[in-house]
Design a protein around this motif. Structure first.
Motif, short mmCIF file in Angstrom:
data_model
loop_
_atom_site.label_atom_id
_atom_site.label_comp_id
_atom_site.label_asym_id
_atom_site.label_seq_id
_atom_site.Cartn_x
_atom_site.Cartn_y
_atom_site.Cartn_z
N VAL A 21 0.98 -1.62 -0.38
CA VAL A 21 0.56 0.20 -0.07
C VAL A 21 1.03 1.19 0.46
N LEU A 22 1.55 1.67 1.14
CA LEU A 22 2.75 2.59 1.10
C LEU A 22 3.46 2.90 -0.55
N ILE A 23 4.15 1.77 -0.49
CA ILE A 23 4.99 2.01 -2.67
C ILE A 23 3.61 2.17 -2.93
N SER A 24 3.00 1.47 -3.56
CA SER A 24 1.43 1.89 -4.54
C SER A 24 1.12 3.70 -4.08
N VAL A 25 1.03 4.16 -3.00
CA VAL A 25 0.91 5.63 -2.71
C VAL A 25 1.69 6.41 -3.29
N LEU A 26 2.30 6.20 -2.79
CA LEU A 26 3.82 6.32 -3.41
C LEU A 26 4.43 6.71 -4.22
N THR A 27 3.98 5.29 -5.40
CA THR A 27 3.94 5.73 -6.71
C THR A 27 3.35 6.76 -7.73
N PHE A 28 2.13 6.54 -7.25
CA PHE A 28 1.06 7.43 -7.51
C PHE A 28 0.55 9.07 -7.18
N LYS A 29 1.47 9.52 -5.65
CA LYS A 29 2.05 10.10 -5.78
C LYS A 29 2.85 11.53 -6.54
N SER A 30 4.29 10.59 -7.08
CA SER A 30 4.88 11.08 -7.77
C SER A 30 4.04 11.20 -9.00
N TYR A 31 4.08 10.56 -9.58
CA TYR A 31 3.24 10.54 -11.13
C TYR A 31 2.55 11.88 -10.75
N GLN A 32 1.66 11.92 -9.94
CA GLN A 32 1.22 13.34 -9.95
C GLN A 32 1.97 14.68 -10.12
N ALA A 33 2.81 14.55 -9.05
CA ALA A 33 4.04 15.12 -8.88
C ALA A 33 4.26 15.62 -10.68
N VAL A 34 4.72 14.54 -11.45
CA VAL A 34 5.55 14.63 -12.48
C VAL A 34 4.96 15.29 -14.04
N THR A 35 3.29 14.95 -13.93
CA THR A 35 2.18 15.34 -14.41
C THR A 35 1.86 16.77 -14.22
N ALA A 36 1.66 16.79 -13.21
CA ALA A 36 0.69 18.00 -12.85
C ALA A 36 1.37 19.78 -12.86
N GLY A 37 2.68 18.90 -12.74
CA GLY A 37 3.83 20.40 -12.72
C GLY A 37 4.10 21.65 -13.76
N ASP A 38 4.41 22.62 -13.44
CA ASP A 38 4.85 23.00 -14.70
C ASP A 38 5.01 22.86 -15.59
N PHE A 39 5.86 23.76 -16.51
CA PHE A 39 6.89 23.23 -17.99
C PHE A 39 8.12 23.11 -16.87
N SER A 40 8.89 22.30 -18.14
CA SER A 40 10.49 22.15 -18.02
C SER A 40 11.23 22.76 -19.10
N GLU A 41 11.98 23.93 -18.92
CA GLU A 41 12.76 23.79 -19.94
C GLU A 41 13.19 22.12 -20.72
N THR A 42 13.62 22.68 -21.77
CA THR A 42 14.94 21.65 -22.52
C THR A 42 15.84 21.88 -22.11
N PRO A 43 16.77 21.10 -21.88
CA PRO A 43 18.06 21.21 -21.43
C PRO A 43 18.93 21.60 -23.17
N ASN A 44 20.06 22.23 -22.29
CA ASN A 44 21.21 22.08 -23.40
C ASN A 44 21.07 22.00 -24.84
#
Length: 165
Positions: A21-44
């Motif tokens: 359960v803990l691994i599932s919750v943490l995975t879901f939270k990290s996925y949300q953080a990546v997809t719901a954030g702002d734009f990220s500049e394309t590096p280099n």
């Protein structure tokens, strides 16, 4: 002795369930953080990289000001529209934070003057800021951004239109 074995057996099951359960919750939270954030500049990325890539692919340069409401709404639309177009029409997107040194160099090399919170520049076969459907850069950006929001259907029409192909 049997009671101790049963206790540890049940304890191990409880620990395993809690871990899953803990691994599932943490995975879901990290996925949300990546997809719901702002734009990220394309590096280099440089002007020459963009020109070179545009010989094979259509390039869409997205200039954005971080932290603005338009950036947040634009990210949702770009993720939906560009995500559905990538691979099918060979569109590559370069995201550039308007405050970075990398962006200033690219603006200077391409002789661009970006003054809005969200501004796109199409590049195809080495031509920067090409006209699409008879619209120049300013008309194109006014067509896509209206009332401080990105119009999803207008962006889609730009992405699916042939860029001089």
């Amino acid at each position: 002795m049997k009671r101790i074995e049963t206790f540890f057996y049940r304890l191990m099951h409880i620990i395993a369930v809690v871990a899953v359960v803990l691994i599932s919750v943490l995975t879901f939270k990290s996925y949300q953080a990546v997809t719901a954030g702002d734009f990220s500049e394309t590096p280099n990325v440089s002007s020459s990289d963009i020109i070179q890539s545009s010989s094979k692919n259509r390039i869409l340069i997205v200039f954005y000001k971080p932290g603005t409401q338009l950036e947040k709404s634009a990210k949702k639309v770009m993720d939906n529209q560009v995500g559905s177009q990538i691979g099918t029409n060979s569109i590559k997107v370069v995201y550039l934070n308007q405050f970075s040194d990398q962006t200033k160099k690219i603006e200077k090399n391409f002789e661009l003057k970006v003054h809005s919170n969200f501004y796109i520049v199409p590049v195809y076969q080495g031509n920067v800021g090409i006209q699409i459907s008879g619209m120049n850069l300013n008309q194109l950006n006014q067509f896509i951004v209206s009332n401080n929001d990105v119009d999803s259907s207008n962006l889609k029409s730009i992405l699916t239109t042939n860029w001089g192909q």
